[in-house]
Design a protein around this motif. Structure first.
Motif, PDB file in Angstrom:
ATOM      1  N   LYS A 242      44.734  28.266  41.689  1.00 54.88           N
ATOM      2  CA  LYS A 242      43.454  28.104  42.324  1.00 54.88           C
ATOM      3  C   LYS A 242      43.838  27.253  43.758  1.00 54.88           C
ATOM      4  O   LYS A 242      44.682  26.333  43.444  1.00 54.88           O
ATOM      5  CB  LYS A 242      42.651  27.541  41.511  1.00 54.88           C
ATOM      6  CG  LYS A 242      42.018  28.275  40.434  1.00 54.88           C
ATOM      7  CD  LYS A 242      40.702  27.613  39.671  1.00 54.88           C
ATOM      8  CE  LYS A 242      40.569  25.995  39.751  1.00 54.88           C
ATOM      9  NZ  LYS A 242      39.344  25.626  38.908  1.00 54.88           N
TER      10      LYS A 242
ATOM     11  N   ASN B 185      36.537  26.640  45.490  1.00 49.17           N
ATOM     12  CA  ASN B 185      35.481  27.916  45.448  1.00 49.17           C
ATOM     13  C   ASN B 185      36.106  29.079  44.581  1.00 49.17           C
ATOM     14  O   ASN B 185      35.641  29.992  44.461  1.00 49.17           O
ATOM     15  CB  ASN B 185      35.247  28.216  46.929  1.00 49.17           C
ATOM     16  CG  ASN B 185      34.443  27.116  47.426  1.00 49.17           C
ATOM     17  OD1 ASN B 185      33.531  26.504  47.101  1.00 49.17           O
ATOM     18  ND2 ASN B 185      34.605  27.160  48.985  1.00 49.17           N
ATOM     19  N   GLU B 186      37.322  28.583  43.925  1.00 47.46           N
ATOM     20  CA  GLU B 186      37.815  29.695  43.176  1.00 47.46           C
ATOM     21  C   GLU B 186      37.611  29.538  41.677  1.00 47.46           C
ATOM     22  O   GLU B 186      38.051  28.179  41.508  1.00 47.46           O
ATOM     23  CB  GLU B 186      39.216  29.793  43.753  1.00 47.46           C
ATOM     24  CG  GLU B 186      39.537  30.264  44.773  1.00 47.46           C
ATOM     25  CD  GLU B 186      41.018  30.352  45.374  1.00 47.46           C
ATOM     26  OE1 GLU B 186      41.260  30.996  46.254  1.00 47.46           O
ATOM     27  OE2 GLU B 186      41.907  29.638  44.636  1.00 47.46           O
TER      28      GLU B 186
ATOM     29  N   LYS C  22      36.697  34.047  43.827  1.00 43.66           N
ATOM     30  CA  LYS C  22      36.519  33.327  45.058  1.00 43.66           C
ATOM     31  C   LYS C  22      35.253  33.303  45.653  1.00 43.66           C
ATOM     32  O   LYS C  22      34.894  34.541  46.141  1.00 43.66           O
ATOM     33  CB  LYS C  22      38.079  33.544  45.767  1.00 43.66           C
ATOM     34  CG  LYS C  22      37.725  34.818  46.631  1.00 43.66           C
ATOM     35  CD  LYS C  22      39.392  34.819  47.608  1.00 43.66           C
ATOM     36  CE  LYS C  22      39.248  35.690  48.553  1.00 43.66           C
ATOM     37  NZ  LYS C  22      40.243  35.846  49.320  1.00 43.66           N
ATOM     38  N   ASN C  23      34.945  32.211  46.250  1.00 44.50           N
ATOM     39  CA  ASN C  23      33.794  32.149  47.062  1.00 44.50           C
ATOM     40  C   ASN C  23      32.745  32.793  46.487  1.00 44.50           C
ATOM     41  O   ASN C  23      32.394  32.891  45.495  1.00 44.50           O
ATOM     42  CB  ASN C  23      34.052  32.612  48.462  1.00 44.50           C
ATOM     43  CG  ASN C  23      35.066  31.819  49.121  1.00 44.50           C
ATOM     44  OD1 ASN C  23      35.370  30.491  48.907  1.00 44.50           O
ATOM     45  ND2 ASN C  23      36.177  32.448  49.853  1.00 44.50           N
TER      46      ASN C  23
ATOM     47  N   VAL D 136      44.594  33.402  43.711  1.00 45.67           N
ATOM     48  CA  VAL D 136      43.475  34.138  43.466  1.00 45.67           C
ATOM     49  C   VAL D 136      43.342  34.947  44.717  1.00 45.67           C
ATOM     50  O   VAL D 136      43.133  36.117  44.604  1.00 45.67           O
ATOM     51  CB  VAL D 136      42.350  33.266  43.204  1.00 45.67           C
ATOM     52  CG1 VAL D 136      40.878  34.029  43.251  1.00 45.67           C
ATOM     53  CG2 VAL D 136      42.277  32.418  41.876  1.00 45.67           C
ATOM     54  N   SER D 137      43.595  34.383  45.804  1.00 44.29           N
ATOM     55  CA  SER D 137      43.548  35.218  47.214  1.00 44.29           C
ATOM     56  C   SER D 137      44.495  36.398  47.067  1.00 44.29           C
ATOM     57  O   SER D 137      44.113  37.698  47.461  1.00 44.29           O
ATOM     58  CB  SER D 137      43.644  34.453  48.350  1.00 44.29           C
ATOM     59  OG  SER D 137      42.762  33.551  48.493  1.00 44.29           O
TER      60      SER D 137
END
Length: 176
Positions: free
Chosen positions: A35, A39-40, A69-70, A160-161
């Motif tokens: 992370k 926000n994740e 995420k977000n 995560v991205s």
């Protein structure tokens, strides 16, 4: 939404399946999710070594992570860690995805599951793996499942991205 997802997963998976932290390992191979912001969110389940495995007909994948995420939809990541023998990896991921799809339908009255999909199947291996476009389209249509191969070094501390980036690339029908 993530709390609802954890409630659902607790209904589907017994406590012996839950992963502490963000890592699953099998025979020296490691997959971990990193992370990079508050926000994740990440939740993990080890499927292959838990009592849940008995509920699925056929072989299952090693585990799954739910990442978010977000305010994006959560992404389900089905994970298979392989040495050099990748021929069964796809079937293990597909069996697990099919079972989970049935569980989603079964629990539908209790929770809104629109955030459960999409599903990214990751085969982590140094071996060879290929999948033709027709098979990719079938998996995407039937299970909203996209498949990708990762090398072992890419699987340690994947962000995560990056998982969302892989899904987005595969969901647009890009070839590997």
């Amino acid at each position: 939404k993530m709390n609802e997802l954890k409630v659902l997963l607790k209904e589907i998976f017994p406590t012996d399946c839950w992963v502490e932290g963000n890592k699953i390992s099998q025979e020296g191979k490691i997959f971990s999710v990193k992370k990079s912001s508050q926000n994740e969110m990440v939740a993990g389940v080890k499927i292959d070594d838990c009592s849940f495995k008995k509920r699925i007909i056929g072989k299952v994948c090693e585990g799954l992570f739910i990442v978010r995420k977000n305010n994006q939809k959560a992404l389900v990541v089905l994970l298979e860690l392989k040495g050099g023998h990748t021929q069964h990896a796809l079937k293990q991921i597909e069996n697990t995805a099919q079972y989970l799809k049935g569980q989603v339908c079964h629990h539908k009255q209790k929770i809104d599951f629109s955030h459960l999909l999409p599903v990214l199947g990751l085969i982590v291996t140094e071996g060879r793996f290929s999948l033709n476009q027709l098979e990719r389209k079938r998996l995407r249509k039937n299970l909203n499942l996209a498949i990708e191969k990762l090398k072992l070094k890419e699987a340690k501390g994947i962000s995560v991205s990056r998982l969302y980036d892989i899904w987005n690339k595969k969901a647009k029908g890009a070839t590997p």
